[in-house]
Write a protein that holds these residues in place. Structure first.
Motif, PDB file in Angstrom:
ATOM      1  N   ASN A 122       0.818  -1.220   0.000  1.00  0.00           N
ATOM      2  CA  ASN A 122       0.000   0.000   0.000  1.00  0.00           C
ATOM      3  C   ASN A 122       0.847   1.264   0.000  1.00  0.00           C
ATOM      4  O   ASN A 122       0.361   2.339  -0.356  1.00  0.00           O
ATOM      5  CB  ASN A 122      -0.911   0.014   1.230  1.00  0.00           C
ATOM      6  CG  ASN A 122      -1.900  -1.129   1.242  1.00  0.00           C
ATOM      7  OD1 ASN A 122      -1.612  -2.177   1.821  1.00  0.00           O
ATOM      8  ND2 ASN A 122      -3.043  -0.956   0.611  1.00  0.00           N
ATOM      9  N   SER A 170      -6.132  -2.631   2.454  1.00  0.00           N
ATOM     10  CA  SER A 170      -5.142  -2.993   3.458  1.00  0.00           C
ATOM     11  C   SER A 170      -5.869  -3.599   4.647  1.00  0.00           C
ATOM     12  O   SER A 170      -6.876  -3.060   5.114  1.00  0.00           O
ATOM     13  CB  SER A 170      -4.343  -1.770   3.919  1.00  0.00           C
ATOM     14  OG  SER A 170      -3.525  -2.105   5.031  1.00  0.00           O
ATOM     15  N   GLY A 216       0.938  -0.569   5.248  1.00  0.00           N
ATOM     16  CA  GLY A 216      -0.219  -1.372   4.865  1.00  0.00           C
ATOM     17  C   GLY A 216       0.073  -2.857   4.730  1.00  0.00           C
ATOM     18  O   GLY A 216       1.226  -3.285   4.631  1.00  0.00           O
TER      19      GLY A 216
END
Length: 435
Positions: free
Chosen positions: A198, A238, A249
């Motif tokens: 992420n 996430s 994440g």
């Protein structure tokens, strides 16, 4: 294949978890002059810069919100300071010249500030494991494209192995398909707990998937490099850890007809398991080293709370139950550290394969120890311990998760048991069991 043999330490003496120094090089955990110098400088860096940076780090993340995965600016400031001080890429012997045993106490220091300490010196997972893989198995082109910027701290990476639809504690279950199509591979599957994906700085994924479902079970899987901007790579979400969203994440990733060049394959088809073992051996120890640092921080907080908190007319430190919790914590931390050092020493002296059972031992011991010590600290802090006013709740959540990732406790305990059952009897064992 020779690279895998070397990484796994094949050909080394078949040492079990019960190492006998009399049969080989004496075990010596003393810190070398070089390691002691690094330890002094890293301690100063942690005290003077990293721990004070936790407040602006947390403030940035609180203002940005849990759905924001950008890195707080203070992290890049710390990275610059660490590079200036020569505290950079300490995890990788080829870069730092440090052995696993020499790196162990340094990783422990970064564990005192788990969220930013490791990244500040470019020693954060999953980048460390990915850099080790690229160092051992990457082609010159792969190293130039991905390893160089990772070592420079310019980008981040992720490791995409676990899947939501299967029991990934048995990696033979992995269903993601990596299919050859001319000069390319096409990837289809769904992964999760792809930590780091992420983060907007994440530019490459190492994906493990099945290239040959008809091969022997441990030769079906391969690993391949997938740039995050490749069409068909979809970051779904996430996943929080006990309600907490880490900055980088833990992504669920959907791979839909993702096409990458065949040159992105790591090593050869069918070598995914061997590469994973080479990656996870030192990586698991690194996690355990940091867990010891986390436990030390929890014990420091518990002890300070006991000294300063008054209950029933006297400090908690004078209560017998609290004294017991403090003493047990010290014992368990020191025991785990020694076992971790033994595993690191064995890898250095005899290779990953010889340390296989020891790595499982420490992976089953250190996270559980950290959880236990943190839990005691929470109890001594009372209501404050489960609040965000102290880092204990967040520390506990991550280390409870650590008992699952990189292999759950049960898998590692099974490995230790099998090694013990299969070990050749010592003369004393034979004397009391035979006849």
């Amino acid at each position: 294949a020779r690279a895998v043999d070397a990484a796994l330490g094949r050909g080394a003496s078949g040492l079990s978890s019960g190492l006998n120094p009399a049969k080989g090089k004496p075990v010596d955990f003393a810190m070398s002059a070089k390691a002691a110098d690094y330890h002094k400088r890293l301690t100063e860096f942690m005290v003077d810069h990293v721990i004070p940076a936790e407040e602006p780090y947390d403030a940035y993340r609180a203002a940005a919100g849990p759905g924001d995965f950008t890195v707080p600016p203070v992290v890049e400031e710390l990275k610059s300071l660490a590079r200036e001080r020569g505290l950079w890429n300490l995890f990788l012997p080829a870069e730092s010249g440090l052995s696993n045993l020499q790196y162990a106490p340094l990783a422990e220091l970064t564990g005192w500030s788990t969220e930013i300490g490791p990244e500040a010196i470019n020693c954060a997972a999953p980048d460390t494991g990915n850099m080790e893989v690229l160092h051992m198995f990457g082609t010159d082109g792969q190293k130039k494209q991905w390893l160089a910027p990772l070592l420079a701290g310019e980008i981040r990476s992720a490791f995409s192995m676990t899947e939501p639809a299967v029991a990934s504690s048995d990696a033979r279950n992995i269903q993601t398909a990596i299919t050859r199509d001319g000069d390319d591979y096409i990837i289809n599957g769904r992964k999760w707990w792809t930590s780091g994906a992420n983060d907007p700085r994440c530019k490459v994924l190492i994906v493990m998937g099945r290239t040959n479902p008809d091969a022997a079970s441990h030769q079906q899987q391969s690993m391949i490099l997938v740039p995050t901007d490749t069409p068909g790579v979809n970051i779904v979400r996430s996943t929080a850890v006990f309600g907490w969203q880490d900055q980088h994440g833990h992504a669920e990733v959907l791979y839909e007809n993702v096409r990458v060049p065949a040159s992105n394959l790591l090593a050869e088809e069918g070598m995914g398991f061997a590469i994973a073992q080479a990656r996870l051996g030192p990586g698991r120890i690194h996690h355990c080293m940091r867990a010891i640092g986390v436990a030390e921080r929890a014990l420091a907080l518990m002890t300070e709370r006991a000294r300063t908190r008054i209950a029933f007319g006297k400090p908690l430190a004078e209560q017998g139950m609290v004294q017991q919790q403090i003493a047990l914590s010290r014992n368990e931390i020191d025991q785990a550290r020694l076992l971790c050092e033994k595993a690191a020493w064995t890898i250095d002296e005899h290779g990953n394969r010889a340390a296989f059972a020891l790595v499982s031992q420490i992976k089953a011991v250190a996270p559980l120890m950290a959880c236990t010590v943190i839990d005691r600290a929470i109890q001594v802090h009372g209501g404050a311990g489960v609040s965000d006013d102290f880092p204990l709740a967040r520390m506990y959540g991550w280390h409870r998760a650590m008992r699952i990732f990189d292999g759950p406790d049960e898998v590692h305990i099974r490995t230790v048991a099998r090694a013990e059952i299969g070990r050749e009897k010592s003369a004393l064992a034979a004397a009391v069991t035979d006849g």
